[in-house]
Write an enzyme that holds these catalytic residues in place. Structure first.
Site, short mmCIF file in Angstrom:
data_model
loop_
_atom_site.label_atom_id
_atom_site.label_comp_id
_atom_site.label_asym_id
_atom_site.label_seq_id
_atom_site.Cartn_x
_atom_site.Cartn_y
_atom_site.Cartn_z
N LYS A 1 0.88 -1.11 -0.15
CA LYS A 1 -0.08 -0.04 0.02
C LYS A 1 0.99 1.35 -0.09
O LYS A 1 1.94 1.35 0.87
CB LYS A 1 -1.07 0.00 1.22
CG LYS A 1 -2.13 0.70 1.16
CD LYS A 1 -3.48 0.41 2.22
CE LYS A 1 -4.36 1.23 2.18
NZ LYS A 1 -5.69 0.76 2.87
N GLU B 1 -20.17 -4.78 9.61
CA GLU B 1 -21.06 -4.01 9.97
C GLU B 1 -22.23 -4.88 10.62
O GLU B 1 -22.68 -4.70 11.71
CB GLU B 1 -21.53 -2.62 9.14
CG GLU B 1 -20.73 -1.58 8.93
CD GLU B 1 -19.53 -2.13 7.55
OE1 GLU B 1 -19.65 -2.89 7.08
OE2 GLU B 1 -18.62 -1.21 7.41
N ARG C 1 -25.96 -1.14 6.05
CA ARG C 1 -25.86 -2.39 5.97
C ARG C 1 -26.11 -3.13 6.82
O ARG C 1 -26.79 -4.34 7.01
CB ARG C 1 -24.10 -2.46 5.69
CG ARG C 1 -23.89 -3.87 4.99
CD ARG C 1 -22.76 -4.02 4.33
NE ARG C 1 -22.53 -3.31 2.83
CZ ARG C 1 -21.55 -3.62 2.18
NH1 ARG C 1 -20.57 -4.52 2.54
NH2 ARG C 1 -21.65 -3.35 0.86
C1 TPP Z 1 -19.23 -1.20 3.83
C2 TPP Z 1 -18.16 -0.48 4.19
N1 TPP Z 1 -17.51 -0.10 5.48
C3 TPP Z 1 -16.45 0.46 5.34
C4 TPP Z 1 -15.72 1.13 4.15
C5 TPP Z 1 -14.72 2.23 4.54
N2 TPP Z 1 -13.43 1.50 3.69
C6 TPP Z 1 -13.00 2.06 2.62
S1 TPP Z 1 -11.90 1.45 2.07
C7 TPP Z 1 -11.64 0.19 3.34
C8 TPP Z 1 -10.43 -0.78 3.67
C9 TPP Z 1 -10.28 -1.69 2.35
O1 TPP Z 1 -9.42 -2.36 2.57
P1 TPP Z 1 -8.86 -3.16 1.36
O2 TPP Z 1 -10.15 -4.17 0.73
O3 TPP Z 1 -7.71 -4.27 1.91
O4 TPP Z 1 -8.17 -2.14 0.25
P2 TPP Z 1 -6.94 -1.48 0.29
O5 TPP Z 1 -7.31 0.00 0.87
O6 TPP Z 1 -5.98 -2.00 1.54
O7 TPP Z 1 -6.34 -1.34 -0.94
C10 TPP Z 1 -12.69 0.53 4.33
C11 TPP Z 1 -12.78 0.03 5.62
C12 TPP Z 1 -16.43 0.91 3.13
N3 TPP Z 1 -16.04 1.46 1.92
N4 TPP Z 1 -17.56 0.27 3.05
#
Ligand code: TPP
Length: 627
Positions: free
Chosen positions: A286, A369, A397
């Protein structure tokens, strides 16, 4: 920088004929464009930098005009946007009328599915793959999902179905060991084991050679043989049980270095024609290529504008999230039964301070969630007081869990609903415009909408120490427009009563809840200068709405309700219903968000578009009073 590769006309044919050194140069240009744009406009930096080579590899193997690539969450899709006709407009990223920070079908015919919320990609892609099979198509369908998104229950439901379906589809697991914060849970440990198993990589190479020789068409019987060979090698080398994904019916392939474009292209080429669901495990870093983001990926997940030479400067300005964070520490210090729950957003919700101080009383469930809310129900029936901090749009959700696992049983769970109302540049998928509607309609739920930090702290104290059933506190993103002040009310009973905030006469009343009251106070002043004298009444308790107490504060027959949420099922509509039969002489007009699809922009721009800024409220009231 002069861009030699990036332009608005990159065709699949052109992308397919690039050489390895061209691709390297293209990756460099993509990184540069992403860093320079995000440092000016803000956005999701670290995730996009980590996905550059992966996206170039996808574009080198697949035909973006025909094949379907679904990006989970969609916050890593900037490279894809830059290669699919949006390079020259990319400077407008996340601005009003500009390029969205997430895939949008309305923006480009090459965005296959709108995203923003997590863990939807495999389900959406499986729908597309099934549609292709039904209509006899031959396009490839690919879901790109992060290890963080893989902690969401929806992803498991989809993988379970995908494995059983046997449909030709590729899931790319982009594993950077991070969600926004460090990833959590058993799946994260499991992936780590797969990654560090060097013996397994040898077995993988054997499979790679095998696949390369036997392409392009490999049917189901052959897939079974492949799986048997892979498992045999893995067993010999590692004595591991087969991969969980294979047990679920997917062909697992990897792990692959996600920054080695050529290895990625080879791997994609090797699996793309398998008539079977495949999971390709790709390891990325990342923030790759920008040292600040590599060193502190959480801080560079989502950023505001910053100086790229210096990096992001953390602001000390208090926000609603910060006020909640302090209030959480306060209630927790006084009551040992208070526990904290986050769904992968400890830092974003301000739960991190509580987590650091009381690690055994804090639970991060991952992007889950629904599970977070039902688990809170379990803690509540066992005598604990869970505070669940989730952003308004993501709490949507868990609606059934709120009803079924918390409210029907009248469980004492406190919901800290951050990011309610407009959120600005992330756009409509992240606006918190439904919380009043969905929380109002649930039995036993008390709903509070504090205006400022002082009220927010008082609401937390009330919800934890004086309620004995579910209580939700909704508050917006960012800093309060109000000055910090000492307690305005002598006790919580008074806090929950309606208050007259501006009083210029009895001609009309503006009734508001929460921070939008700031715009209403300004409107009362503007209206006075135009000769219209009324008062502004604010309520903190939205449900149950203290209608009699509101009406006791005014003799006016003209009431304008103002809220930062959708019209349907909101405070105004509820107020209308409650007064229409008992006080037919009162005329109520509801000012709320009529178009919940208001796109990215600043919060001020969004309020203006919704007709909820002070000037718009003023002119709407004048127009109505004159008519
Ligand atoms: C339902 C929901 N909960 C929380 C989020 C907030 N959120 C956006 S990106 C993320 C982390 C995603 O991690 P990953 O899939 O590993 O992608 P990375 O950012 O590490 O590339 C979160 C918690 C969201 N977008 N949707």
């Amino acid at each position: 920088m002069e861009y030699r590769y990036l332009n608005d006309d990159l065709t699949p044919d052109y992308l397919h004929t690039l050489t390895p050194s061209d691709r390297q140069a293209l990756c460099k240009e993509l990184r540069e464009k992403i860093i320079s744009t995000v440092s000016k406009n803000g956005g999701h930096l670290a995730s996009n930098l980590g996905a550059v080579e992966l996206t170039v590899a996808l574009m080198s193997v697949f035909d973006y005009t025909k094949d379907k690539i679904v990006f989970d969450v969609g916050h890593q899709s900037y490279s894809y946007k830059l290669m699919t006709g949006r390079f020259s407009r990319f400077d407008t990223l996340r601005q009003e009328g500009g390029i969205s920070g997430f895939p949008r079908r309305s923006e480009s015919p090459y965005d296959s599915f709108d995203t923003g919320h997590s863990s939807t990609s495999v389900s959406a892609a499986l729908g597309m793959a099934r549609a292709r099979d039904l209509s006899g198509g031959d396009e490839y369908v690919i879901a790109v999902i992060g290890d963080g998104a893989m902690t969401g229950g929806l992803a498991y439901e989809a993988i379970n179905d995908l494995g059983h379906s046997g449909t030709k589809m590729i899931v790319i697991l982009n594993d950077n060991e991070m969600s926004i914060d460090k990833n959590v849970g058993g799946m994260s440990k499991y992936l780590k084991n797969l990654r560090i198993s060097s013996g397994y990589i040898s077995a993988k190479r054997t499979t790679e050679n095998f696949l390369a020789k036997n392409l392009p068409i490999i049917g189901k019987p052959i897939v079974k043989i492949i799986l048997a060979i892979k498992n045999f090698f893995r067993f010999l080398i590692n004595k591991q049980v087969p991969s969980m994904f294979e047990d679920l019916g997917l062909l697992y392939y990897g792990p692959i270095d996600g920054h080695d474009t050529e290895a990625l292209i080879r791997a994609l080429g090797a699996v793309k024609d398998l008539r079977h669901p495949v999971l390709l495990h790709v390891c990325t870093k990342k923030g790759k290529g920008y040292s600040f983001a590599e060193n502190e990926p959480s801080s560079y997940h989502g950023v505001g504008p910053f100086d790229r030479e210096v990096g992001v400067c953390k602001s000390n300005k208090l926000t609603y999230t910060g006020a909640f964070s302090g209030a959480m520490l306060d209630v927790a210090a006084r009551n040992k039964k208070v526990v904290g729950i986050s769904a992968a957003m400890a830092q974003g919700t301000g739960m991190d301070k509580f987590a650091n101080k009381y690690p055994t009383r804090f639970f991060d469930c991952g992007i889950a969630e629904e599970h977070a809310v039902t688990m809170a129900g379990g803690l509540a029936v066992s005598g604990y007081i869970p505070v669940v901090a989730i952003y308004s749009s993501f709490l949507q959700r868990a609606y059934d869990e709120i009803i079924h696992d918390v409210c029907f049983m009248n469980n004492h769970v406190v919901f800290a609903v951050d990011r309610s109302g407009f959120v600005g540049n992330d756009g409509h998928t992240h606006n918190g415009l439904y919380d009043i509607t969905y929380l109002n309609s649930v039995p036993n739920m008390k709903l509070l909408s504090p205006r400022d930090y002082t009220e927010l702290r008082m609401c937390m104290d009330h919800a934890v120490n004086e309620c004995d059933g579910p209580c939700a506190i909704r508050y917006p993103r960012g800093s309060s427009p109000y000055e910090e002040r000492g307690p305005l009310y002598k006790d919580k009973v008074e806090l929950l009563r309606p208050h007259i905030l501006s009083d210029e006469g009895d001609g009309f009343v503006i009734l508001s809840c929460g921070t939008i009251g700031y715009q209403c106070d300004k409107a009362i002043t503007l209206l006075k200068t135009r000769g219209f004298n009324g008062k502004h009444i604010s309520v903190t308790q939205v449900n149950p709405l203290p209608v009699d107490e509101i009406l006791a504060l005014t003799k006016a027959n003209k009431i304008y309700t103002v809220e930062e949420g959708v019209v349907s099922g909101g405070m105004g509509e509820m107020f209308c219903n409650l007064v229409s039969s008992s006080h037919p002489q009162i005329n109520v007009k509801v000012f709320a968000v009529e178009d919940p699809m208001i796109r990215a922009g600043s919060v001020d721009q969004q309020l203006k578009k919704a007709g909820l800024d002070a000037e718009s409220i003023t002119s709407r009231i004048i127009e109505d009073l004159k008519s």
